[in-house]
Design a protein around this motif. Structure first.
Motif, PDB file in Angstrom:
ATOM      1  N   THR A 100       0.953  -3.732  13.387  1.00 49.26           N
ATOM      2  CA  THR A 100       0.992  -4.634  12.360  1.00 49.26           C
ATOM      3  C   THR A 100       0.498  -4.566  10.847  1.00 49.26           C
ATOM      4  O   THR A 100       0.932  -4.920  10.048  1.00 49.26           O
ATOM      5  N   PHE A 101      -0.834  -4.351  11.131  1.00 47.03           N
ATOM      6  CA  PHE A 101      -1.852  -4.167  10.060  1.00 47.03           C
ATOM      7  C   PHE A 101      -1.177  -2.890   9.257  1.00 47.03           C
ATOM      8  O   PHE A 101      -1.178  -2.827   7.962  1.00 47.03           O
ATOM      9  N   GLY A 102      -0.573  -1.694  10.057  1.00 47.03           N
ATOM     10  CA  GLY A 102       0.013  -0.738   8.974  1.00 47.03           C
ATOM     11  C   GLY A 102       1.171  -1.246   8.478  1.00 47.03           C
ATOM     12  O   GLY A 102       1.209  -0.850   7.109  1.00 47.03           O
ATOM     13  N   VAL A 103       1.780  -2.098   8.960  1.00 50.85           N
ATOM     14  CA  VAL A 103       2.974  -2.605   8.126  1.00 50.85           C
ATOM     15  C   VAL A 103       2.623  -3.484   7.087  1.00 50.85           C
ATOM     16  O   VAL A 103       3.449  -3.284   5.817  1.00 50.85           O
ATOM     17  N   LEU A 104       1.657  -4.120   7.253  1.00 48.09           N
ATOM     18  CA  LEU A 104       1.096  -4.999   6.096  1.00 48.09           C
ATOM     19  C   LEU A 104       0.592  -4.214   5.037  1.00 48.09           C
ATOM     20  O   LEU A 104       0.697  -4.435   3.720  1.00 48.09           O
ATOM     21  N   PHE A 105      -0.085  -3.094   5.449  1.00 50.18           N
ATOM     22  CA  PHE A 105      -0.647  -2.083   4.239  1.00 50.18           C
ATOM     23  C   PHE A 105       0.677  -1.539   3.573  1.00 50.18           C
ATOM     24  O   PHE A 105       0.502  -1.560   2.513  1.00 50.18           O
ATOM     25  N   ALA A 106       1.685  -1.058   4.336  1.00 52.33           N
ATOM     26  CA  ALA A 106       2.717  -0.508   3.739  1.00 52.33           C
ATOM     27  C   ALA A 106       3.518  -1.691   2.716  1.00 52.33           C
ATOM     28  O   ALA A 106       3.732  -1.224   1.676  1.00 52.33           O
ATOM     29  N   GLY A 107       3.488  -2.827   3.081  1.00 52.53           N
ATOM     30  CA  GLY A 107       4.139  -3.897   2.469  1.00 52.53           C
ATOM     31  C   GLY A 107       3.319  -3.971   1.059  1.00 52.53           C
ATOM     32  O   GLY A 107       3.596  -4.072   0.047  1.00 52.53           O
ATOM     33  N   VAL A 108       1.903  -4.113   1.181  1.00 51.36           N
ATOM     34  CA  VAL A 108       1.097  -4.224   0.085  1.00 51.36           C
ATOM     35  C   VAL A 108       1.146  -3.091  -0.851  1.00 51.36           C
ATOM     36  O   VAL A 108       1.271  -3.368  -2.164  1.00 51.36           O
ATOM     37  N   PHE A 109       1.124  -1.619  -0.154  1.00 48.71           N
ATOM     38  CA  PHE A 109       1.352  -0.629  -1.264  1.00 48.71           C
ATOM     39  C   PHE A 109       2.639  -0.721  -1.913  1.00 48.71           C
ATOM     40  O   PHE A 109       2.730  -0.301  -3.031  1.00 48.71           O
ATOM     41  N   ALA A 110       3.648  -1.192  -1.400  1.00 44.24           N
ATOM     42  CA  ALA A 110       5.122  -1.048  -2.030  1.00 44.24           C
ATOM     43  C   ALA A 110       5.066  -1.962  -2.936  1.00 44.24           C
ATOM     44  O   ALA A 110       5.639  -1.752  -3.869  1.00 44.24           O
ATOM     45  N   ALA A 111       4.291  -3.267  -2.788  1.00 43.66           N
ATOM     46  CA  ALA A 111       4.298  -4.099  -3.701  1.00 43.66           C
ATOM     47  C   ALA A 111       3.570  -3.513  -4.948  1.00 43.66           C
ATOM     48  O   ALA A 111       3.784  -3.962  -6.095  1.00 43.66           O
TER      49      ALA A 111
END
Lengths: 224, 870
Positions: free
Chosen positions: A193-204
């Motif tokens: 979940t944290f990995g996905v969140l980080f990916a979303g933050v990075f994408a944003a």
């Protein structure tokens, strides 16, 4: 009145300058970065205050008090009094007078939040998790069961991971192996979940960077 | 003497005995033989000679400074040497006892001990009995131990035995025979007065003494047993040794006889006697009459007096006792030889002769006082062990109270009564200065007044204060009644008070002062002590005029090795606390900084190069996500010109992403002809909405105010959302431009939230999206809710889509790109897509390389650790 082209030039120049000032953080904390931050914070606060006055206080409080009917005036005395009491919290000596207004805000806010959480999140989400095992649901049953199993395992293991109580024995306090296994599985789900969140933050952030690069590029090319 | 330890009671007994005199257990010959080795052992509890040699106490060292070192190590170790250490240990213990009390009082204590010894309690029975067995030797040695200050040295040999010792031997021998006869002829009397155990003990002692005679004669070359039994209190002082037969018990007489035998039979060779013993014995003749060391306690000015060849006519008066009168107590306690040593007339100073000639009765009085002192010393045991001075002190206090207003004698009267201890210079002063009995006598310094008790001193040798004392002391002997206060030239004269001051003086004070002066002080007569006969002497009290120097205690810090180690550890800890911690090297920070620059440069280039090139090389999405399809279906499913609520709840920082994400959705919405109501729960939302519509909807048929209205900022958070959901027109009655949209054709048919055909949320925050879902979702009445969210909020918002609470979801740039592909209407997402794809690729590449580097570093660091463990 400034023309649109002039305004575009001014806004384009400011955006270019502030973009470079913010990007200067790559070399570390520096005055340019701090200046840009302070300017953004100040402008945001001022704009928020002006919006609150222009769109909230003036049309919804003071204008009805001044020009509204008596009923509107009497009704608006309550929010006016609560608002004044909230101002008293600015001083440590008189902050106790703002407690009633704060209590009203916290009480109503908590009631709204809890009611919305129960009927808007907990019950619907629980029902959705159960519906994954509904054999009558449309679609591939095996896919639903697999998805439901992963959902269930992830939910339970994550909850078990945050369960820190244990039985006390002669050896000491230690969680059982089964609980520790589920906790370990929950830790994996949390990591994903944290990995996905980080990916979303990075994408944003990457999208924001792309927008800024394009903005700078457009500003530069606008002179040619 | 050879001792063996009784196997039954553990007491040390003579090896000549067949049975233990204490427990009557038989002593095996084998035990006795084995006890030959034990005779060299020292009784438990007695100090060893090392303690004496290594003693840290200064006073102890000073008291033992006359004691020479032990015999050389190359000499064969004999039992006599061991015994020497024993008696030295006894000396040390004696020195310790002297340290605890003033030096002048220690001699009195010794006398008291000697007097009390025969009356030792039953609990101390074994000790004094042990010492009794060695009494003969100890007494001989004690005679020498009592003279530490003697100056002359004489070798102790058969020929070199002092004359006094020979006389003592003869005297003891002469007493020994009749005492035995008396002892044998009076068993019935003793049995009636003495307990049985004591009688048995006496018999054992006699048997032992008889055996001892034989053993001693057989060991002529050995030194006498000098074990430190003197600690038990029996010291061979002349007082004890010259006790009359009628006063001494029989067993004591036996001891005296043994002492005489020992003195007569033992031959003290130079080899077997330590130097200290020789020195002490050599000093004995000179110190026979002055066993009390007063040198240390004597003031300097008194030492000067002592240096003069003073000698008292008094029998037994010590040579050095002429210093002060208060030391006469010591002089009286000093053992006096039986025949009395008459000092030659040529050694007597003139002033002392004057004293003797002027007052022939002085000698008798001094004798009387000395005998009184001896009597007082002997009576000390009957006074519960209190010293003489303490008893006198009490008596003085009582007498001063009783005699305050009674019949007291003036010093002159006391002098006339026969107490002629007054010095000659005091007597001379009597003639010149009359003494008045009506006024008090000036109190004299105790020390100064008594220092000249035996004669006069030249005024030039005396300090000023003593001269003044002398002039003061001359008054009492004049016999006149003139007060000394008036006679002194330097006396403080009464102040001439003004009349008004005298009038203010209370009459009671005058009367009380007069009574005290006339009745108390002037009529108190000293009865005892060196000031006996003097009146007006202040009663002694604790802390008054203590002439003794304070006891000195060792200030040497004794620290063990363990304590030193701990102290050093503590010092090290404190030193480490003050040390500066090493600064972390900045090379690592520089590496991180460079690494950050490299990564930033790579990401920026990966984003900028596609943007600057203008070439779209990256292919689009192959498939359209289901949430995009669901969203487009909802939009396309809306009725024509239906009201739609569009919420802009994102921050300006995410405007670039949300514009690219939501632009195709909003375009699709406007393409359907929907009437759009715009609001925001963020203060910046209304402005962002205006900017969004202006920048993204230019290419579509957006008609501005005819198709949309900006309701502005919705305050209150969740409560505001709930309020708006409940009653939109009352919550936001006016638009951002001040118009009333609810009255316009755009929203005139909208009264509740459910009247909107759809609600589209543009947000970057999952909490904002959740609030809208929770507060507005239940009030939508089945109407669809769509969301265009930032990529960072997708993990938290997607469950609401999965639970069907949200009908459609457009997420991030990829969602916008997918929606554009679905609409076949390229926009910002398509423009950003190459840069976005390249940026993600570079980011993935950096993550992979960094992960590999981390694994490599971990393995590299792990191998040395394994080697270290191995």
């Amino acid at each position: 009145m400034l023309s649109s082209s002039t305004l575009n030039l001014i806004t384009g120049s400011l955006s270019f300058i502030f973009t470079l000032m913010i990007l200067s953080y790559l070399i570390g904390d520096n005055p340019l970065f701090r200046l840009a931050i302070y300017i953004f914070v100040g402008i945001s606060a001022g704009y928020a205050a002006s919006v609150a006055w222009q769109h909230v206080l003036l049309p919804k409080l003071f204008e009805p008090l001044l020009f509204g009917t008596m009923q509107q005036r009497l009704l608006l005395l309550v929010p006016l009094l609560l608002g004044i009491l909230m101002i008293t919290r600015l001083s440590p000596n008189s902050n106790r007078f703002g407690d009633p207004a704060m209590a009203f805000l916290v009480g109503t806010g908590a009631a709204v939040a809890i009611l919305g959480a129960v009927f808007g999140t907990i019950i619907p989400q629980t029902r959705a998790s159960i519906d994954l095992f509904d054999s009558s649901a449309s679609g591939n049953l095996l896919e639903h069961l697999l998805e439901g199993t992963i959902f269930l395992a992830g939910t339970i293991s994550t909850l078990v991971y945050f369960q820190f109580s244990s039985r006390t024995s002669s050896v000491g306090s230690k969680r059982g192996k089964f609980v520790m296994g589920l906790g370990w599985l929950g830790k994996i789900f949390i990591a994903i979940t944290f990995g996905v969140l980080f990916a979303g933050v990075f994408a944003a952030a990457l999208t924001a960077l792309i927008e800024r690069v394009f903005s700078v590029w457009i500003f530069i090319t606008s002179f040619f | 003497m050879i001792e063996i330890q009784c196997p039954n009671c553990g007491e040390y007994v003579s090896d000549e005995l067949d049975s233990c005199p204490f427990c009557y257990a038989s002593l095996d010959r084998q035990d006795k033989d084995s006890g030959d080795d034990e005779k060299l052992t020292q009784p438990e509890g007695e100090p060893v000679i090392d303690d004496v040699a290594d003693g840290g106490d200064d006073e102890k060292e000073s008291s033992l400074e006359d004691i020479p070192a032990a015999p050389a190590g190359n000499q064969p170790v004999s039992s006599s040497e061991k015994e020497v250490t024993d008696w030295l240990s006894g000396l040390e213990q004696t020195a310790n006892e002297e340290d605890k009390a003033p030096a002048w009082l220690s001699n009195i204590k010794d006398l008291v001990k000697k007097d009390k010894q025969p009356e030792t309690s039953e609990g101390d029975e074994n000790d004094w009995l042990d010492s009794l067995r060695d009494g003969s030797e100890e007494k001989t040695l004690d005679l020498t131990e009592e003279a530490p200050d003697s100056a002359s040295e004489e070798p102790i040999s058969q020929e070199g035995i002092p004359e006094w010792m020979k006389k003592l031997q003869e005297d003891v021998d002469s007493r020994n025979a009749p005492s035995k006869l008396v002892q044998a002829s009076q068993p019935a009397e003793e049995n009636s007065e003495t307990p049985d155990w004591l009688l048995r003990l006496k018999a054992e002692t006699q048997a032992y003494a008889a055996a001892q005679d034989n053993s001693l004669s057989a060991r002529e070359e050995e030194t006498p047993d000098l074990t430190g039994k003197e600690n038990t209190g029996i010291s061979g002082s002349p007082d004890v040794s010259i006790q009359p037969d009628g006063e001494a018990p029989d067993w004591t007489k036996n001891l005296q006889a043994e002492s005489g035998k020992f003195a007569a039979e033992d031959d003290f060779s130079d080899e077997g006697i330590p130097d200290s013993l020789r020195k002490i014995q050599a000093e004995e003749p000179a110190s026979e009459e002055s066993a009390i060391p007063v040198e240390d306690e004597t003031p300097d000015w008194m030492k000067d007096i002592q240096d003069e060849p003073l000698l008292s006519k008094v029998d037994g008066a010590p040579a050095g006792s002429s210093s002060t009168g208060w030391l006469s107590d010591f002089r009286e306690d000093t053992p006096v030889s039986e025949e009395g040593n008459a000092v030659p007339a040529e050694e007597i100073p003139d002033w002392l002769k004057d004293v003797g000639s002027e007052s022939s009765s002085t000698t008798a009085e001094v004798n009387q006082s000395a005998s009184d002192a001896n009597t007082a010393t002997e009576e000390l045991t009957s006074n519960g062990g209190e010293p003489d001075w303490l008893i006198n002190l009490k008596a003085e206090g009582e007498a001063s109270q009783q005699e305050a207003g009674g019949q007291l004698k003036t010093p002159l009267e006391a002098h006339q009564d026969g107490l002629e201890l007054v010095p000659g210079w005091l007597q001379d002063s009597d003639k010149s200065e009359p003494l008045s009995s009506e006024k008090p006598v000036q109190v004299q310094d105790q020390q100064g007044s008594s220092s000249d008790g035996s004669g006069t001193l030249p005024s030039g040798d005396l300090p000023d204060w003593l001269s003044a004392m002398k002039s003061d002391a001359e008054a009492p002997e004049t016999g006149n009644k003139v007060p000394l206060v008036e006679q002194r030239s330097d006396a403080i004269q009464p102040a001439d008070l003004p009349s008004w001051v005298q009038a203010m003086q209370p009459a009671e004070a005058i009367v009380a002062d007069a009574e005290v002066l006339t009745n108390d002080l002037s009529q108190i007569t000293e009865n005892d002590g060196p000031l006996a006969g003097l009146s007006g002497v202040l009663p002694a009290s604790p802390g008054f005029g203590n002439p003794q120097k304070p006891l000195s205690f060792s200030v040497k810090l004794r620290v063990t090795e363990d304590q030193q180690q701990r102290a050093s550890q503590l010092d090290n800890i404190l030193a480490d606390e003050n040390k500066a911690k090493p600064v972390i090297s900045t090379s690592r920070n520089i590496k991180n900084q460079v690494l950050r620059w490299v990564i930033s440069l790579l990401v920026i280039l990966s984003v900028a190069v596609p943007a600057f090139s203008g070439f779209q090389k990256t292919p689009g999405l192959s498939t359209t996500p289901p949430e995009i399809l669901a969203t487009s279906q909802v939009i396309f499913g809306l009725p024509h010109a239906s009201p739609v609520l569009l919420v802009f709840d994102y921050e300006p920082a995410y405007s670039g992403e949300l514009e690219a994400t939501a632009a195709p959705l909003v375009s699709n919405l406007f393409l359907t002809g929907a009437r759009v109501a715009i609001l925001s729960t963020s203060p910046t939302g209304p402005a962002l909405a205006e900017y969004f519509l202006k920048n993204t909807q230019g290419q579509v048929a957006f008609q501005g105010n005819q198709q949309s209205t900006n309701l502005g900022y919705l305050a209150g958070g969740a409560s505001g959302v709930l309020s708006f959901a409940t009653n939109p027109s009352q919550t936001l009655p006016n638009a951002l431009d001040g118009s009333q949209p609810w009255q316009t054709p755009l929203l005139q048919d909208v009264h509740t939230l459910a009247d909107f055909a759809a609600v589209i949320i543009l947000t970057d925050n999952s909490d904002t999206a959740r609030i809208w879902v929770e507060q507005a979702g239940p009030l939508l009445g089945g109407k669809p809710m769509l969301m265009a969210i930032s990529a960072q909020a997708e993990p938290m918002i997607r469950p609401y889509y999965e639970s069907n609470q949200i009908k459609g979801l457009v997420t991030g740039l990829s969602g916008g790109k997918a929606y554009e592909q679905a609409l076949q209407l390229p926009g910002l997402a398509a423009r950003y897509w190459d840069s976005f794809s390249m940026g993600l690729f570079i980011a993935e590449l950096i993550i992979i390389l960094a992960s590999l580097w981390s694994i490599f570093s971990l393995l590299r660091d792990h191998k040395p650790a394994q080697k270290e463990e191995e």
